[in-house]
Write an enzyme that holds these catalytic residues in place. Structure first.
Site, PDB file in Angstrom:
ATOM      1  CB  SER A  57      -0.884  -0.033   1.255  1.00  0.00           C
ATOM      2  OG  SER A  57      -1.263   1.282   1.631  1.00  0.00           O
ATOM      3  N   GLY A  58       0.489   2.203  -0.867  1.00  0.00           N
ATOM      4  CA  GLY A  58       1.187   3.490  -0.870  1.00  0.00           C
ATOM      5  C   GLY A  58       0.958   4.252   0.419  1.00  0.00           C
ATOM      6  CG  LEU A  59      -2.536   5.130   3.871  1.00  0.00           C
ATOM      7  CD1 LEU A  59      -2.404   6.630   4.065  1.00  0.00           C
ATOM      8  CD2 LEU A  59      -3.986   4.683   4.144  1.00  0.00           C
ATOM      9  CG  ASP A  69      -1.173   7.801   0.136  1.00  0.00           C
ATOM     10  OD1 ASP A  69      -0.259   7.551  -0.682  1.00  0.00           O
ATOM     11  OD2 ASP A  69      -2.313   7.306   0.054  1.00  0.00           O
ATOM     12  CG  ASP A  96      -0.994   2.248  -4.037  1.00  0.00           C
ATOM     13  OD1 ASP A  96      -1.134   2.783  -5.150  1.00  0.00           O
ATOM     14  OD2 ASP A  96      -1.420   2.736  -2.963  1.00  0.00           O
ATOM     15  CG  ASP A  98       0.929   6.432  -5.205  1.00  0.00           C
ATOM     16  OD1 ASP A  98       0.066   5.724  -4.644  1.00  0.00           O
ATOM     17  OD2 ASP A  98       1.893   6.927  -4.597  1.00  0.00           O
ATOM     18  CD  GLU A 125      -4.205   6.571  -7.153  1.00  0.00           C
ATOM     19  OE1 GLU A 125      -3.881   5.565  -6.489  1.00  0.00           O
ATOM     20  OE2 GLU A 125      -4.600   7.638  -6.642  1.00  0.00           O
ATOM     21  CE  LYS A 131      -2.583   8.867  -3.648  1.00  0.00           C
ATOM     22  NZ  LYS A 131      -2.725   7.404  -3.716  1.00  0.00           N
ATOM     23  CG  ASN A 133      -5.649   8.175   0.998  1.00  0.00           C
ATOM     24  OD1 ASN A 133      -6.819   8.124   1.350  1.00  0.00           O
ATOM     25  ND2 ASN A 133      -4.878   7.105   0.939  1.00  0.00           N
ATOM     26  CB  SER A 134      -9.118   7.397  -2.616  1.00  0.00           C
ATOM     27  OG  SER A 134      -8.253   7.033  -3.655  1.00  0.00           O
ATOM     28  NE  ARG A 169      -6.980   3.718  -6.387  1.00  0.00           N
ATOM     29  CZ  ARG A 169      -6.361   3.836  -5.222  1.00  0.00           C
ATOM     30  NH1 ARG A 169      -5.344   3.019  -4.930  1.00  0.00           N
ATOM     31  NH2 ARG A 169      -6.725   4.745  -4.354  1.00  0.00           N
ATOM     32  CG  HIS A 200     -10.761   3.123  -4.185  1.00  0.00           C
ATOM     33  ND1 HIS A 200     -11.308   2.346  -3.202  1.00  0.00           N
ATOM     34  CD2 HIS A 200      -9.775   3.844  -3.580  1.00  0.00           C
ATOM     35  CE1 HIS A 200     -10.694   2.565  -2.060  1.00  0.00           C
ATOM     36  NE2 HIS A 200      -9.752   3.480  -2.250  1.00  0.00           N
TER      37      HIS A 200
HETATM   38  C1  SPV Z   1      -3.419   2.511  -0.508  1.00  0.00           C
HETATM   39  O1  SPV Z   1      -3.507   1.564   0.246  1.00  0.00           O
HETATM   40  O2  SPV Z   1      -2.470   3.281  -0.507  1.00  0.00           O
HETATM   41  C2  SPV Z   1      -4.486   2.764  -1.471  1.00  0.00           C
HETATM   42  C3  SPV Z   1      -5.831   2.374  -1.130  1.00  0.00           C
HETATM   43  O3  SPV Z   1      -4.223   3.342  -2.469  1.00  0.00           O
HETATM   44  S1  SPV Z   1      -6.590   3.735  -0.465  1.00  0.00           S
HETATM   45  O4  SPV Z   1      -5.841   4.212   0.654  1.00  0.00           O
HETATM   46  O5  SPV Z   1      -7.913   3.289  -0.111  1.00  0.00           O
HETATM   47  O6  SPV Z   1      -6.659   4.762  -1.503  1.00  0.00           O
HETATM   48 MG    MG Z   2      -2.504   4.320  -2.432  1.00  0.00          MG
END
Ligand code: SPV
Ligand code: MG
Length: 551
Positions: A57-59, A69, A96, A98, A125, A131, A133-134, A169, A200
């Protein structure tokens, strides 16, 4: 070519690559799960729990590095983390990626590097660099569809592993563009060559995801991240035909709580007693990172580790010739220039890498209290001899062993040479024994008769065997200095002989010389390594004075 030769020449079956396994996982008709990990140890823990794959995971990777993130960690910094994760785990990693860290060209380089480092797939994505975070804010701008399709194509054209997976994504639902836009993008990304779609949603229910699935069907596998709609029963995803569920941040979140709890308790209590039972033991860490494999490898590749000897020091006697000096301590604890004799002996053992030192003590045993030794008691020291003391340490006669009298000092090179010497049982024998001391001491000396006398030829390394050791033996070739090395086989032989001597009643009063003399009657007699001085033993005040000079 004969059929048997053909069989030999056939290529060996190899296990499928991580990329091939991720591909199979995504294509599988079953619902599969990827677990978040953000470093080597969390990757191991995810694998240990049984997950067939990992979401890097990027986060979570950013947060574990203490940054946001928002592409604050550079892509090569992420790559470094990924390399540790891939090395630490055997299951495939979907990373991930990004937005791909730039345009199509950055995606090309990213994919090549990921393939080189054994990463099985990447998810990119359709948002803009850097980026966000979503789950932050609303209406995040989306990438131009055609530009994003170019990235997908560039990524697929760059993979050097045919099974590498590129997951596209779709952030249309996150950005509030709705189902139509999500489906439009899904079509385009499918056509551009994506291997799967990640759709997502940040809704607290699975409604929009399930609506997407209804329209999309099974044109391309769909991956979801139910972080906000976690309450939806997993079977609903299964029934909807979803391919993969990613638990995207739960290792990180679990560890944050665990670390907080531990830190707060330790801070509050100024002690770790309260949490010790709740946290992983150090041994668990060793197990997780595979210390056992390292130990085995050391035995295979590291000669010194393989041959690491222990020592047994025989120091049970008083040393009554030292008079008042040994009234309240055994002679091994007599002071030699500010330190007990035994401490100096132990230091010499350590010089050649022997750290495991057992000392058999008897007279005034409580005085033999160095922190660096393992004490063993011979409580019958008044009526027994050296062989009995050695038998008190029988359990330790296991593997390479050095046996030393507790009243000797010697130069480290003597022991180093002894450890290198050929033979399962080798005794250091001083060829210059006649020159060493006044002849009045002959009665206390362990003289050795050997198969051949000392040769002054430095190139002469013919083996020399011990025939007998004792104070009154005829035609001695030298003096046993009280230092012997045993290989594992030698230690086994000595153990067996001690047991035989115990059985025939000769153990109690036997000297070490008696023991080696009995071994000399066997098929492979102990060997002698001739030395020329550079050692001494301490029996009386005269010796003690020499010991001070020796230092
Ligand atoms: C991550 O885990 O970094 C993701 C998923 O991209 S989310 O945090 O839900 O965007
Ligand atoms: Mg991410």
């Amino acid at each position: 070519m004969s059929s048997s030769l053909r069989a030999v020449a056939a290529p060996a079956a190899t296990a499928p690559s991580k990329a091939a396994r991720l591909r199979a996982l995504i294509a599988s008709p079953r619902l599969e799960f990827l677990m978040e990990a953000h470093d080597g140890i969390s990757a191991k823990i995810a694998q240990e729990a049984g997950f067939p794959g990992i979401w890097a995971s990027g986060l979570a990777i950013s947060a574990a590095l203490g940054v946001r993130d928002s592409n604050e960690a550079s892509w090569t910094q992420v790559l470094e983390v990924l390399e540790f994760m891939a090395d630490a785990s055997a299951v495939p990693i979907l990373v991930d990626g990004d937005t791909g860290y730039g345009n199509f060209n950055n995606v090309r380089r990213l994919v090549r590097k990921l393939c080189q480092r054994g990463i099985a797939g990447v998810c990119i994505e359709d948002k803009l660099f850097p980026k966000t975070n979503s789950f932050i804010g609303d209406g995040q701008p989306l990438a131009d569809i055609d530009e994003f399709c170019g990235k997908i194509k560039a990524g697929k054209d760059s993979q050097t592993d045919g099974d590498f997976q590129l997951v596209a994504r779709i952030e249309a639902l996150i950005s509030g563009w709705g189902l139509e836009e999500a489906l439009r993008r899904a079509e385009a990304y499918h056509a551009a060559g994506a291997d799967a779609l990640l759709v997502h949603s940040k809704s607290n229910n699975a409604g929009e995801i399930l609506a997407f699935m209804k329209e999309w069907g099974d044109r391309l596998p769909v991956v979801i991240v139910p972080t906000t709609y976690y309450g939806t029963p997993t079977d609903a995803f299964r029934d909807a035909g979803i391919s993969v569920v990613i638990w995207a941040n739960h290792n990180l979140r679990a560890s944050i709580n665990a670390m907080r709890e531990a830190c707060r308790a330790i801070m509050r209590e100024e002690s770790v007693v309260g949490i010790e039972g709740k946290i992983a033991s150090v041994k668990e860490i060793f197990d997780l990172v595979g210390n056992r494999e390292l130990t085995e490898a050391e035995e295979r590749y590291l000669p010194s580790a393989r041959e690491q000897a222990r020592a047994i020091v025989l120091a049970a006697t008083r040393g009554s010739q030292l008079g008042p000096l040994t009234e309240d301590r055994p002679k091994c604890m007599v002071d030699v220039r500010g330190q007990p004799l035994l401490r100096r002996l132990v230091a010499t053992l350590r010089e050649v890498g022997i750290r495991d030192v057992a000392v058999v003590r008897g007279y005034c045993k409580e005085k033999v209290d160095l922190a660096t030794i393992a004490p063993i008691d011979n409580d019958a020291y008044e009526t027994t001899g050296e062989a009995h003391s050695l038998a008190c340490a029988l359990d330790r006669l296991d593997g390479p062993t050095v046996i030393a009298f507790g009243d000797i000092l010697f130069r480290g090179y003597i022991l180093a040479n002894l450890l290198e010497a050929e033979g399962d049982i080798v005794l250091a024998v001083d060829a210059l024994w006649r020159e060493r001391e006044p002849s009045t001491k002959a009665a206390t000396r362990d003289l050795a008769r050997c198969s051949t006398p000392f040769s002054r030829d430095p190139l002469d390394d013919a083996p020399v065997e011990i025939a007998a050791i004792g104070s009154g033996i005829a035609e001695p070739s030298g003096e046993f200095i009280g230092l012997a090395k045993l290989t594992a086989t030698g230690a086994r032989r000595v153990r067996r002989m001690l047991e035989a001597m115990r059985a025939d009643g000769s153990l109690a009063t036997a000297s070490l010389g008696d023991l080696f003399t009995r071994l000399a009657a066997e098929d492979e007699p102990p060997r002698a390594l001739y030395v020329t001085g550079h050692w001494l033993d301490v029996n009386d005040a005269f010796d003690l004075a020499r010991a001070r000079n020796f230092l």
